[in-house]
Design a protein around this motif. Structure first.
Motif, mmCIF file in Angstrom:
data_model
loop_
_atom_site.group_PDB
_atom_site.id
_atom_site.type_symbol
_atom_site.label_atom_id
_atom_site.label_comp_id
_atom_site.label_asym_id
_atom_site.label_seq_id
_atom_site.Cartn_x
_atom_site.Cartn_y
_atom_site.Cartn_z
ATOM 1 N N GLN A 1 8.808 68.799 1.803
ATOM 2 C CA GLN A 1 8.268 67.440 1.962
ATOM 3 C C GLN A 1 7.948 66.764 0.631
ATOM 4 O OE1 GLN A 1 5.740 67.226 5.836
ATOM 5 N NE2 GLN A 1 5.293 69.183 4.908
ATOM 6 N N GLY A 2 8.172 67.447 -0.479
ATOM 7 C CA GLY A 2 7.882 66.849 -1.790
ATOM 8 C C GLY A 2 7.577 67.954 -2.772
ATOM 9 N N GLY A 3 6.295 68.269 -2.921
ATOM 10 C CA GLY A 3 5.924 69.359 -3.820
ATOM 11 C C GLY A 3 5.536 68.842 -5.186
ATOM 12 N N ILE A 4 4.241 68.543 -5.324
ATOM 13 C CA ILE A 4 3.749 67.998 -6.593
ATOM 14 C C ILE A 4 3.009 69.116 -7.317
ATOM 15 C CG2 ILE A 4 2.254 66.241 -7.636
ATOM 16 C CD1 ILE A 4 2.506 64.815 -4.788
ATOM 17 N N GLY A 5 3.451 69.439 -8.531
ATOM 18 C CA GLY A 5 2.801 70.521 -9.276
ATOM 19 C C GLY A 5 2.721 70.193 -10.749
ATOM 20 N N HIS A 6 2.310 71.187 -11.513
ATOM 21 C CA HIS A 6 2.062 70.931 -12.935
ATOM 22 C C HIS A 6 3.333 70.780 -13.752
ATOM 23 C CE1 HIS A 6 -1.952 71.518 -11.795
ATOM 24 N NE2 HIS A 6 -1.853 72.817 -11.615
ATOM 25 N N LEU A 7 4.476 71.114 -13.169
ATOM 26 C CA LEU A 7 5.736 70.925 -13.901
ATOM 27 C C LEU A 7 6.453 69.654 -13.447
ATOM 28 C CD1 LEU A 7 7.085 74.590 -13.972
ATOM 29 C CD2 LEU A 7 6.096 73.287 -15.866
ATOM 30 N N ALA A 8 5.791 68.876 -12.584
ATOM 31 C CA ALA A 8 6.473 67.704 -12.003
ATOM 32 C C ALA A 8 6.895 66.706 -13.073
ATOM 33 C CB ALA A 8 5.566 67.029 -10.972
ATOM 34 N N ARG A 9 6.038 66.508 -14.086
ATOM 35 C CA ARG A 9 6.390 65.518 -15.123
ATOM 36 C C ARG A 9 7.576 65.996 -15.965
ATOM 37 N NH1 ARG A 9 3.376 61.824 -17.295
ATOM 38 N NH2 ARG A 9 3.299 62.713 -19.380
ATOM 39 N N LEU A 10 7.713 67.324 -16.053
ATOM 40 C CA LEU A 10 8.789 67.864 -16.881
ATOM 41 C C LEU A 10 10.089 68.030 -16.077
ATOM 42 C CD1 LEU A 10 9.408 68.957 -19.714
ATOM 43 C CD2 LEU A 10 8.695 71.214 -18.919
ATOM 44 N N HIS A 11 9.961 68.570 -14.856
ATOM 45 C CA HIS A 11 11.173 68.904 -14.086
ATOM 46 C C HIS A 11 11.297 68.159 -12.767
ATOM 47 C CE1 HIS A 11 11.928 72.010 -16.966
ATOM 48 N NE2 HIS A 11 10.929 72.795 -16.579
ATOM 49 N N GLY A 12 10.306 67.397 -12.382
ATOM 50 C CA GLY A 12 10.380 66.681 -11.098
ATOM 51 C C GLY A 12 9.625 67.416 -10.008
ATOM 52 N N LEU A 13 9.767 66.912 -8.784
ATOM 53 C CA LEU A 13 9.080 67.513 -7.637
ATOM 54 C C LEU A 13 9.807 68.788 -7.222
ATOM 55 C CD1 LEU A 13 8.813 64.215 -5.561
ATOM 56 C CD2 LEU A 13 6.976 65.316 -6.852
ATOM 57 N N ALA A 14 9.129 69.581 -6.392
ATOM 58 C CA ALA A 14 9.790 70.787 -5.886
ATOM 59 C C ALA A 14 11.073 70.410 -5.148
ATOM 60 C CB ALA A 14 8.834 71.534 -4.964
ATOM 61 N N CYS A 15 11.020 69.351 -4.359
ATOM 62 C CA CYS A 15 12.208 68.983 -3.565
ATOM 63 C C CYS A 15 13.361 68.534 -4.469
ATOM 64 C CB CYS A 15 11.876 67.949 -2.504
ATOM 65 S SG CYS A 15 11.449 66.329 -3.140
ATOM 66 N N ASP A 16 13.044 68.065 -5.667
ATOM 67 C CA ASP A 16 14.115 67.660 -6.582
ATOM 68 C C ASP A 16 14.910 68.869 -7.080
ATOM 69 O OD1 ASP A 16 13.263 65.058 -6.350
ATOM 70 O OD2 ASP A 16 11.974 65.138 -8.122
ATOM 71 N N ALA A 17 14.289 70.037 -6.993
ATOM 72 C CA ALA A 17 14.983 71.252 -7.467
ATOM 73 C C ALA A 17 15.852 71.868 -6.372
ATOM 74 C CB ALA A 17 13.948 72.265 -7.953
ATOM 75 N N ILE A 18 15.780 71.305 -5.157
ATOM 76 C CA ILE A 18 16.597 71.876 -4.065
ATOM 77 C C ILE A 18 18.063 71.489 -4.284
ATOM 78 C CG2 ILE A 18 17.070 71.772 -1.571
ATOM 79 C CD1 ILE A 18 14.110 71.344 -1.081
ATOM 80 N N VAL A 19 18.928 72.499 -4.278
ATOM 81 C CA VAL A 19 20.360 72.185 -4.407
ATOM 82 C C VAL A 19 21.133 72.591 -3.149
ATOM 83 C CG1 VAL A 19 20.438 72.263 -6.934
ATOM 84 C CG2 VAL A 19 20.797 74.373 -5.633
ATOM 85 N N GLY A 20 20.488 73.300 -2.272
ATOM 86 C CA GLY A 20 21.183 73.697 -1.047
ATOM 87 C C GLY A 20 20.201 74.281 -0.048
ATOM 88 N N ALA A 21 20.660 74.484 1.167
ATOM 89 C CA ALA A 21 19.780 75.059 2.187
ATOM 90 C C ALA A 21 20.617 75.624 3.316
ATOM 91 C CB ALA A 21 18.840 73.985 2.728
ATOM 92 N N VAL A 22 20.019 76.572 4.024
ATOM 93 C CA VAL A 22 20.595 77.036 5.297
ATOM 94 C C VAL A 22 19.617 76.600 6.372
ATOM 95 C CG1 VAL A 22 21.210 79.047 6.673
ATOM 96 C CG2 VAL A 22 21.708 79.015 4.219
ATOM 97 N N MET A 23 20.157 75.982 7.401
ATOM 98 C CA MET A 23 19.272 75.382 8.407
ATOM 99 C C MET A 23 19.904 75.576 9.782
ATOM 100 S SD MET A 23 18.367 71.375 8.358
ATOM 101 C CE MET A 23 19.371 70.756 9.666
ATOM 102 N N VAL A 24 19.090 75.724 10.811
ATOM 103 C CA VAL A 24 19.657 75.747 12.158
ATOM 104 C C VAL A 24 19.475 74.357 12.753
ATOM 105 C CG1 VAL A 24 19.660 76.862 14.407
ATOM 106 C CG2 VAL A 24 19.061 78.185 12.393
ATOM 107 N N SER A 25 20.583 73.790 13.194
ATOM 108 C CA SER A 25 20.552 72.421 13.727
ATOM 109 C C SER A 25 19.750 72.380 15.019
ATOM 110 C CB SER A 25 21.985 71.959 13.988
ATOM 111 O OG SER A 25 21.996 70.965 14.979
ATOM 112 N N VAL A 26 18.912 71.373 15.168
ATOM 113 C CA VAL A 26 18.161 71.240 16.422
ATOM 114 C C VAL A 26 18.933 70.375 17.424
ATOM 115 C CG1 VAL A 26 15.795 71.717 15.746
ATOM 116 C CG2 VAL A 26 16.746 69.478 15.267
#
Ligand SMILES: Cc1cc2nc3c(=O)[nH]c(=O)nc-3n(C[C@H](O)[C@H](O)[C@H](O)COP(=O)(O)OP(=O)(O)OC[C@H]3O[C@@H](n4cnc5c(N)ncnc54)[C@H](O)[C@@H]3O)c2cc1C
Length: 1160
Positions: free
Chosen positions: A425-450
């Motif tokens: 849902q986002g992910g705000i942490g102490h590295l956000a100013r340097l590397h962005g939000l946690a979600c910005d680091a997502i490059v892929g996912a495995v998900m089960v379609s609903v």
């Protein structure tokens, strides 16, 4: 504010402690008096703000899918709740039964339902008088010989059974629901048992609900007056004392209890307020199918403790703990099959991972973190070259610890126990100013379609972490985009691939600045913002805390500096803060894991995390320029109003890499902010569920409400269905809301993830339903397929389209009844031909037994395709299907396109197919005329399918069908204002004439009337219209197409010679007026020559009475039906105007409407 439940407990305690006399139940009159006080004033707000809208929303699909509704209401009180539904839903109720043990209420209910005053009866279309039992609803085994409720004896069945605040005395409650479920109509399925319950918890063990909702903000206000309290208190306690003197005495005590617990508000003088949270739970016949799931998937034994206090109060139907991906698929299949929602548990920090009577899927068993060094997983896009695959049950601490051991990290949040909800849902942490939000680091996912329960591989998923059978979805890029900020809404995530960064070490420094007054607070905040935070490099961030401790206001500041190389110096380099506030109080060089312990609210404030035994509630807004006076003042004022000393504001610095990403590049959307302001309500854990907890939560909402106008966005994480979240949800996701709404509609059409962060509803665009009719071998299925392909490829709009054969429904029933092979019946022509005679006999037999069979099949097809924008239905047998069926789908536009081909062409095609049918079962169709004269009605459009190839069919779609999904029509529809309860309660008035008041409205409307006309304007001799609505649009149109206008007026207003006919009042006029039910209308006799071609233009087609009168008048004037067309701006199919016109002999007239509206 004390709840009614706690008031009840206190009243009972008081009676127990002070009174020796036996208790006795309230008389009907006493009960009625107490009830009236309860629902008066603000109690009624719960009905208006929660119960009635929830019920309307819940029942609309059910009511729309049925021709008639039978309803049972249990413990109604003096009025039926169904009587408050919108008019078009109420009018569907044809059978009504109630159990109301209070004799007074039962009588009042009967009088209300049978009222024949000028206002319409609340249930105006009942076929028989309401059946009101003045007795309680009891379980069959309790029914003694003399106390029969009739529930078992006559085995009545209902489409909807409603318990509204009537389950209090029922024990065990789940048995009553189960009994009600047995009383639902078995076929068609979809009937519902709905329960509204006051005071939160509704434990219904073992039952899985179809939907649930809560209304935590319900309030009941009671006049602080002896007489009123003497009625109210016994009603809440549920008894009085037998002994008159004891009773008198206890009432005096009870007044005191009410006064002690009731809250007083300045704006409601003389009132005592009590909190009255409400919940709704709705169950279908599938409510008892939980064992089916439990047999397939492991579950959590005993209670599962989650971190979140709110969630802990919810008792889920069950907590399933899948250990394999297929278990997650089984959960989704079960939910889809039974029409129920699911909640998901990640780290358990939100209030939405457990919901009452909902199955929760605990992902805890998926707890592995895999680190793939460069080369293992392709181009990672990360600066370390490594990828991190984190399964959905991992916690922040697990990932940070494991990655750190490999020398890398992922930017996550500040607490180790927070789970997947953070990075999805986002992910705000102490590295956000340097590397962005946690979600910005997502490059892929495995998900089960609903939607399909398929395992989906999205973006970069290293091959060794792709589950067997996983597929790449069609909309992969949409999904990856959505995963970055709204990832809890579209499927159950199994794992996420992150890009990683070199693991830094951190230098943390703390300053704690006592503030002498608000002025100093403002100045310090201003310094912090302007002189410190804004000057920091991206590898640094500064968090601020505004809090009170021991009667003193403080500004706490922690500065985090990260470095890929190890901090070695014992004395840190000076910072801009030193020059302003002096050197820091303390500093530490730590790694990513130890960093968790250095957080100021863990290590310093309030004795370190309030002594560790606290609960909290947070909401987060994004702010800019916190040092400006208008913002700083409000922040300082906010902490001043804290209800508990532990509440505080936490300001986390943003900017840098967070703001570098475009707002629409990821679903997260809110990028333009300097600080995330987390308004944190905290209270001692042992006060969970008490007034202290409620006040802290309310404080959080009060502060967010106050800051809302200043913020540049809101954090979507953890927003939920609480009405107080609505304003925040409107500020979440920045410009991405419409795209997310559409995606949610597409990817979770069954709303399986109904309890995730609420996304806006996709604007309910109208569905287009096209009935493709015509003779056998005319090429209906072929054309339908071509049209579907053109709709799907339509460039100006992303549309879904599907063609479905209605005859499949009867084939399904035939196969079920006879054991025939359904798939061969559907796909194997020879097999079908073999069964055709038996199939026809079966259909005729069914049609005799179920006269409404065609409607049922039609609705089954429509409701089986709720996910598509354009539905094409082949195989219809009905004559004039648009007139016959449009009222069943009043929110959709229904068109009939007849495919025609010459006898020769059809013979050739039959030969080509090697049989005598083109695949539909429509040989005996009534609408099999080879040309229009053979039909006694007129299809909406005709397609000449004599040429070979699909070019003509494609051109036809572009020219004749795509205009119905044109944005301009939607724009026109948006100009029609909706007014509830006008001209009478229950009528949703659409101000169609109001289009002409909107800028550009009249021009848009007349241009659409001109271009949508399927005839040839050059051959039209006159535009006729009847006052008043028609005049506005007809005159503008006549001018535009340069055709004379023929006004039709009330008798006596036009110069002779005239022709006239009687016209009944229009639908709305008849509701609004008490005048006579009819009047005469007339037109000038010679104004249109006999045999001229006339287009009648009107604003609205509802009952069709006005248009019938106009057509009769034209007939009197010598204009035959074959020379007339009708164009209306808006049609309201529920009133079946087309059917009336057909019955009166005008069925062959072409009627076109620009807009179609459900409702009155
Ligand atoms: C003490 C505390 C500290 C926090 N610190 C930070 C912080 O530093 N930075 C920050 O950005 N936020 C922070 N938050 C907010 C946090 O990000 C949210 O509360 C988040 O929703 C918690 O996720 P969870 O997995 O722990 O909770 P859960 O309640 O388990 O899940 C949250 C939501 O995600 C859904 N979900 C979980 N797993 C899945 C899955 N596999 N598939 C689909 N949906 C799933 C759940 O259904 C639920 O709707 C903090 C919250 C708390 C209480």
């Amino acid at each position: 504010m004390a709840t009614l439940d706690s008031l009840k407990e206190a009243l009972k305690q008081k009676a127990k402690a002070t009174a020796s006399s036996p208790k006795q139940p309230l008389s009907d009159t006493q009960y009625s008096a107490g009830f009236d006080i309860l629902v008066r004033g603000s109690g009624w707000m719960t009905y208006q703000g929660f119960i009635i809208p929830q019920l309307s929303q819940l029942l609309a699909p059910l009511f729309n899918s049925r021709i008639h509704i039978s309803a049972l209401e249990i413990g109604t009180g003096p009025k039926s709740l169904l009587g408050y539904l919108p008019g078009r839903l109420r009018r569907k109720v044809r059978k009504y039964t109630a159990f109301e043990p209070n004799g007074l209420f039962a009588t009042r209910l009967e009088e209300w339902l049978c009222s024949t005053s000028e206002t319409e009866s609340p249930l105006p279309c009942l076929e028989n008088p309401p059946n009101i039992h003045p007795i309680p609803f009891v379980l069959p085994y309790i029914i003694g010989s003399g106390t029969s409720t009739g529930t078992r004896e006559n085995d009545e069945k209902y489409d909807i059974i409603l318990f509204c605040h009537s389950m209090y005395g029922m024990k065990p409650k789940h048995r009553f629901i189960e009994r009600a479920l047995e009383m639902l109509v078995e076929w068609p399925q979809g009937g519902m048992v709905a329960v509204f319950h006051r005071d939160g918890a509704l434990h219904l063990d073992g039952l899985a609900c179809h939907r649930t909702a809560s209304f935590p903000t319900g309030v009941v206000s009671v006049a602080n007056d002896d007489e009123v309290l003497d009625c109210f208190a016994p009603f809440i306690a549920g008894f009085i004392m037998q002994d008159v003197d004891v009773d008198k005495a206890i009432r005096v005590d009870w007044r005191k209890v009410c006064r002690a617990l009731g809250r007083r508000e300045k704006d409601q003088p003389g009132q005592l307020l009590f909190s009255s949270p409400n919940v709704m739970a709705a169950f279908t016949q599938h409510a008892t199918t939980l064992p089916e799931l439990m047999a397939q998937v492991p579950s959590v034994k005993g209670d599962k403790t989650v971190k979140n206090r709110e969630a802990r109060l919810h008792r889920p139907a069950s907590i399933i703990r899948p250990t394999e991906v297929r278990h997650v698929q089984q959960c989704i299949r079960w939910a889809l099959k039974h029409g129920v929602g699911l909640a998901v548990v990640g780290g358990g920090h939100s209030g939405h991972c457990l919901w009452p009577n909902v199955v929760s899927v605990d992902m805890g068993a998926f707890d592995q973190v895999h680190i793939l060094t460069a080369g293992d997983g392709g181009d990672s896009g990360s600066d370390s070259g490594s990828l991190v695959v984190a399964e959905a049950g991992c916690k922040t601490g697990d990932i940070v610890r494991k990655t750190m051991a490999a020398g890398v990290t992922v930017p996550l949040g500040a607490r180790p126990s927070v789970g997947a909800g953070l990075w999805l849902q986002g992910g705000i942490g102490h590295l956000a100013r340097l590397h962005g939000l946690a979600c910005d680091a997502i490059v892929g996912a495995v998900m089960v379609s609903v939607d399909s329960s398929q395992v989906l591989c999205i973006g970069c998923v290293p091959s060794q972490h792709r589950p067997a059978g996983a597929v790449r979805p069609e909309n992969e890029s949409d999904l990856l985009w959505a995963m970055k900020g709204a990832g809890t809404n579209f499927g159950i995530v199994i794992s996420v691939t992150f890009k990683s960064y070199a693991a830094p070490t951190y230098l943390t420094r703390n300053w704690v600045v006592p503030l002498s007054d608000n002025l100093e607070a403002r100045l310090r905040l201003s310094d912090f913002d302007k002189l410190i935070a804004r000057k920091l490099h991206w590898n640094c961030s500064a968090d601020a805390y505004l809090y009170w401790e021991a009667g003193q206001l403080y500004l706490g500041v922690t500065m985090f500096e990260s470095s890929a190389t190890r901090f070695t110096s014992v004395t840190p380099t000076p910072t801009p803060v030193d020059a302003i506030w002096g050197p820091q109080d303390d500093f530490k060089a730590v790694d990513g894991v130890s960093l968790f312990e250095t957080e100021m609210y863990v290590s310093r404030m309030h004795g370190g995390h309030g002594g560790g035994k606290t609960s909290s509630f947070k909401r987060c807004l994004f702010l800019k320029r916190i040092g400006e006076a208008n913002v700083a003042d409000r922040l300082v004022a906010a902490v001043e109003t804290r209800p508990s000393p532990l509440c505080y504001l936490h300001l986390l610095q943003g900017g840098g890499a967070v703001g570098d990403v475009a707002a629409d590049a990821t679903a997260f959307g809110c990028r333009d902010w300097d600080f995330a302001c987390v308004i944190t309500g905290v209270w001692p854990r042992d006060q969970d569920g008490t007034e202290a907890a409620r006040s802290a939560v309310q404080w959080v909402y009060n502060v967010t409400g106050d800051l809302l106008s200043l913020c540049s966005g809101a954090y979507g994480a953890d927003l939920g269905p609480d009405p107080r979240d609505a304003a925040l949800a409107a500020k979440a996701f920045g410009p991405n809301r419409p795209r997310l709404a559409r995606l949610k509609h597409r990817l979770d059409p069954g709303n399986v993830l109904a309890y995730a962060c609420p996304l806006p509803k996709a604007p309910m665009e109208q569905k287009l339903i096209i009935l493709v009719t015509g003779k056998s071998c005319a090429g209906k299925d072929y054309c339908a397929d071509v049209w579907v392909s053109v709709f799907i490829r339509c460039t100006h709009k992303s549309l879904t389209a599907r063609a479905v054969s209605i005859s499949d429904a009867i084939k399904r029933e035939y196969a079920a009844a006879t054991g025939a092979d359904l798939s061969r019946l559907l796909w194997d022509r020879a097999y079908k031909e073999q069964h055709r005679p038996a199939l026809t006999t079966f259909f005729q037999g069914q049609a005799r037994q179920r006269p409404r069979l065609p409607e049922e099949h039609f609705l089954n097809v429509v409701y089986g395709a709720v996910d598509v924008d354009v539905l094409l239905i082949t195989g219809m047998r009905d004559e004039a299907p648009v007139a016959a069926l449009s009222h069943l789908v009043p929110d959709s536009r229904l068109l009939e396109v007849q495919v025609q081909a010459s006898e020769r062409t059809r013979r050739i095609r039959r030969g080509c197919y090697g049989g005598d049918s083109d695949g539909d079962d429509n040989k005996d169709s009534n609408n099999s005329g080879s040309n229009l004269t053979a039909l006694n009605y007129r299809p909406s459009l005709i397609f000449d399918n004599n040429t070979t190839g699909n070019e003509a069919a494609k051109r036809f779609t572009e020219h004749s069908l795509l205009p119905f999904v044109n944005e301009d029509l939607q724009r026109l529809a948006n100009m029609v204002r909706q007014l509830p309860d006008f001209p009478r309660p229950g009528i949703e008035f659409r101000h169609v004439l109001g289009i002409s008041q909107q800028p550009g409205g009249l021009a848009l409307c007349t241009s659409l009337l001109q271009t949508h006309f399927t005839g040839d304007w050059a051959k039209v001799n006159a535009v006729a219209c009847c006052e008043v609505g028609g005049f506005v649009y007809a005159s503008a149109l006549a001018l535009r197409v340069d055709v004379p206008l023929v006004p039709i007026r009330e008798a006596g207003k036009l110069p002779p010679p005239t022709v006239s006919v009687i016209k009944p009042l229009s639908h709305i006029s008849s509701l609004a007026s008490n005048n006579s039910k009819e009047k005469r209308i007339e037109m000038e006799r010679e104004v249109v020559p006999r045999g001229a071609s006339v287009v009648v233009v009107d604003d609205v087609l509802s009952t069709g009475e006005t248009l019938c009168a106009v057509l009769q008048l034209l007939d009197e004037a010598g204009i035959g039906t074959e020379d007339v067309s009708i164009m209306v701006v808006a049609e309201f199919p529920v009133h079946r105007g087309r059917e009336l016109l057909r019955q009166r002999g005008f069925g062959r007239i072409n009627i076109q409407s620009l807009l179609v509206f459900g409702g009155a």
